[in-house]
Design a protein around this motif. Structure first.
Motif, PDB file in Angstrom:
ATOM      1  N   SER A 146      40.417  46.401  28.463  1.00 49.42           N
ATOM      2  CA  SER A 146      39.777  47.619  28.130  1.00 49.42           C
ATOM      3  C   SER A 146      39.687  48.337  29.296  1.00 49.42           C
ATOM      4  CB  SER A 146      38.310  47.186  27.677  1.00 49.42           C
ATOM      5  OG  SER A 146      37.411  48.563  27.725  1.00 49.42           O
ATOM      6  N   ASN A 147      39.823  49.798  29.155  1.00 48.39           N
ATOM      7  CA  ASN A 147      39.895  50.523  30.437  1.00 48.39           C
ATOM      8  C   ASN A 147      38.539  51.116  30.869  1.00 48.39           C
ATOM      9  OD1 ASN A 147      42.667  50.706  30.645  1.00 48.39           O
ATOM     10  ND2 ASN A 147      42.889  52.375  29.325  1.00 48.39           N
ATOM     11  N   THR A 148      37.596  50.524  29.895  1.00 47.59           N
ATOM     12  CA  THR A 148      36.144  50.837  30.171  1.00 47.59           C
ATOM     13  C   THR A 148      35.533  49.588  30.833  1.00 47.59           C
ATOM     14  OG1 THR A 148      35.502  50.923  28.073  1.00 47.59           O
ATOM     15  CG2 THR A 148      36.107  53.014  28.800  1.00 47.59           C
ATOM     16  N   ALA A 149      36.108  48.672  31.287  1.00 48.04           N
ATOM     17  CA  ALA A 149      35.221  47.476  31.440  1.00 48.04           C
ATOM     18  C   ALA A 149      35.897  47.123  32.906  1.00 48.04           C
ATOM     19  CB  ALA A 149      35.284  46.168  30.344  1.00 48.04           C
ATOM     20  N   ARG A 150      34.997  46.282  33.484  1.00 52.78           N
ATOM     21  CA  ARG A 150      35.421  45.629  34.725  1.00 52.78           C
ATOM     22  C   ARG A 150      34.914  44.169  34.924  1.00 52.78           C
ATOM     23  NH1 ARG A 150      31.361  45.038  38.477  1.00 52.78           N
ATOM     24  NH2 ARG A 150      29.591  46.238  38.150  1.00 52.78           N
ATOM     25  N   VAL A 151      35.733  43.595  35.712  1.00 53.42           N
ATOM     26  CA  VAL A 151      35.391  42.135  36.202  1.00 53.42           C
ATOM     27  C   VAL A 151      34.176  42.200  37.193  1.00 53.42           C
ATOM     28  CG1 VAL A 151      36.005  39.739  36.658  1.00 53.42           C
ATOM     29  CG2 VAL A 151      37.842  41.389  35.940  1.00 53.42           C
ATOM     30  N   GLU A 152      33.100  41.697  36.789  1.00 54.27           N
ATOM     31  CA  GLU A 152      31.950  41.631  37.567  1.00 54.27           C
ATOM     32  C   GLU A 152      31.978  40.663  38.841  1.00 54.27           C
ATOM     33  OE1 GLU A 152      28.271  41.410  35.611  1.00 54.27           O
ATOM     34  OE2 GLU A 152      28.673  43.133  34.391  1.00 54.27           O
ATOM     35  N   ASN A 153      31.485  40.766  39.848  1.00 49.53           N
ATOM     36  CA  ASN A 153      31.796  39.997  41.104  1.00 49.53           C
ATOM     37  C   ASN A 153      33.448  39.164  41.090  1.00 49.53           C
ATOM     38  OD1 ASN A 153      28.951  39.817  41.941  1.00 49.53           O
ATOM     39  ND2 ASN A 153      28.648  38.774  39.929  1.00 49.53           N
ATOM     40  N   ARG A 154      34.161  40.440  41.254  1.00 50.90           N
ATOM     41  CA  ARG A 154      35.492  40.185  41.182  1.00 50.90           C
ATOM     42  C   ARG A 154      35.869  39.132  41.941  1.00 50.90           C
ATOM     43  NH1 ARG A 154      40.176  44.833  40.818  1.00 50.90           N
ATOM     44  NH2 ARG A 154      41.516  43.912  42.202  1.00 50.90           N
ATOM     45  N   ASP A 155      35.356  38.924  43.421  1.00 50.82           N
ATOM     46  CA  ASP A 155      35.775  38.016  44.520  1.00 50.82           C
ATOM     47  C   ASP A 155      35.808  36.515  43.675  1.00 50.82           C
ATOM     48  OD1 ASP A 155      32.719  38.452  44.146  1.00 50.82           O
ATOM     49  OD2 ASP A 155      32.694  37.002  45.921  1.00 50.82           O
ATOM     50  N   ARG A 156      34.748  36.395  42.745  1.00 45.86           N
ATOM     51  CA  ARG A 156      34.801  34.832  42.476  1.00 45.86           C
ATOM     52  C   ARG A 156      36.338  34.643  41.569  1.00 45.86           C
ATOM     53  NH1 ARG A 156      29.989  34.965  38.203  1.00 45.86           N
ATOM     54  NH2 ARG A 156      30.929  36.707  37.363  1.00 45.86           N
ATOM     55  N   LEU A 161      41.696  32.230  41.935  1.00 40.73           N
ATOM     56  CA  LEU A 161      43.199  32.121  41.992  1.00 40.73           C
ATOM     57  C   LEU A 161      43.706  31.727  43.184  1.00 40.73           C
ATOM     58  CD1 LEU A 161      43.635  35.584  40.299  1.00 40.73           C
ATOM     59  CD2 LEU A 161      43.746  33.254  39.116  1.00 40.73           C
ATOM     60  N   HIS A 162      43.089  32.000  44.451  1.00 40.69           N
ATOM     61  CA  HIS A 162      43.505  31.564  45.657  1.00 40.69           C
ATOM     62  C   HIS A 162      43.648  29.926  45.594  1.00 40.69           C
ATOM     63  CE1 HIS A 162      44.073  31.157  50.005  1.00 40.69           C
ATOM     64  NE2 HIS A 162      42.836  30.049  49.841  1.00 40.69           N
ATOM     65  N   PHE A 163      42.542  29.416  45.201  1.00 35.33           N
ATOM     66  CA  PHE A 163      42.403  27.868  45.204  1.00 35.33           C
ATOM     67  C   PHE A 163      43.243  27.239  43.909  1.00 35.33           C
ATOM     68  CE2 PHE A 163      38.268  28.520  47.080  1.00 35.33           C
ATOM     69  CZ  PHE A 163      38.551  27.846  48.139  1.00 35.33           C
ATOM     70  N   ASP A 179      46.019  31.977  33.577  1.00 33.62           N
ATOM     71  CA  ASP A 179      47.455  32.581  33.547  1.00 33.62           C
ATOM     72  C   ASP A 179      47.370  33.749  34.247  1.00 33.62           C
ATOM     73  OD1 ASP A 179      49.731  33.941  32.915  1.00 33.62           O
ATOM     74  OD2 ASP A 179      50.059  32.952  31.072  1.00 33.62           O
ATOM     75  N   GLU A 180      48.062  33.562  35.490  1.00 35.50           N
ATOM     76  CA  GLU A 180      48.191  34.809  36.475  1.00 35.50           C
ATOM     77  C   GLU A 180      48.426  36.157  35.971  1.00 35.50           C
ATOM     78  OE1 GLU A 180      48.997  31.869  37.516  1.00 35.50           O
ATOM     79  OE2 GLU A 180      48.202  31.498  39.353  1.00 35.50           O
ATOM     80  N   ALA A 181      49.432  36.079  35.133  1.00 33.63           N
ATOM     81  CA  ALA A 181      50.206  37.056  34.524  1.00 33.63           C
ATOM     82  C   ALA A 181      48.849  38.042  33.482  1.00 33.63           C
ATOM     83  CB  ALA A 181      51.491  36.769  33.769  1.00 33.63           C
TER      84      ALA A 181
END
Length: 195
Positions: A146-156, A161-163, A179-181
């Protein structure tokens, strides 16, 4: 049953903070209606409940709009609210990818990611099963961007994904692998704050 308020209407339901997660939750209060008048408040403050039964919460969900369902999911308190309610909401086609990821990480999956299933305490079985379902739907493309939504606390999400990448290099595997894609859609530069 009292229906869930719509369009910013303040109600007499007690609104509880959605704590119980590492980064906290949404919502910080609701004032009763005064003299039969409707007052308006930010949508983010409306969707948490502490004194409602599972059936009452489900009735609220059944009568809510698409946008309200997303806000209810984001405000869900994994430590006190009913998993059956969130399960119904997360199976709804109106749920977007950014909201689904936010809900997933609000459920603190890192706590159980490397724990053998047989060792998970009984009181957390419903929670981990719901996390299973959310992860499967994310990876299957069930939730759309959705173009009107964001992932909160995106650092989580970025830490996860790093781990996850480090696990892959070292031959480890957690219970939930995103799934990274698919995730790239939610992290696209076009995402804006959720309203």
């Amino acid at each position: 049953l009292t229906k869930w308020p719509q369009d910013g209407h303040n109600c007499s339901h007690k609104i509880a903070n959605s704590g119980g997660t590492r980064e906290g939750g949404l919502g910080d209060g609701c004032n009763p209606c005064r003299a039969g008048k409707e007052e308006h408040m930010p949508m983010r403050n409306r969707f948490a409940w502490s004194n409602q039964s599972c059936e009452e919460q489900l009735q609220m969900a059944y009568s809510s709009s698409r946008e309200d369902l997303r806000m209810m999911a984001r405000a869900f308190d994994w430590s006190t609210d009913h998993e059956a309610v969130l399960s119904w909401i997360m199976a709804h086609k109106s749920m977007d990818l950014a909201s689904a990821l936010t809900v997933f990480f609000n459920g603190d999956p890192a706590r159980f990611n490397y724990m053998p299933r047989r060792h998970i305490p009984e009181e957390f079985l419903a929670q981990t099963s719901l996390l299973d379902n959310i992860c499967l739907r994310i990876n299957s493309g069930f939730y759309r961007k959705s173009n009107t939504a964001r992932v909160e606390n995106r650092d989580r999400l970025e830490r996860w994904l790093h781990f996850q990448s480090a696990d892959r290099k070292e031959g480890r595997r957690g219970r939930w692998i995103l799934d990274e894609a698919i995730i790239e859609r939610a992290l696209a530069p076009a995402e804006v704050a959720f309203h």
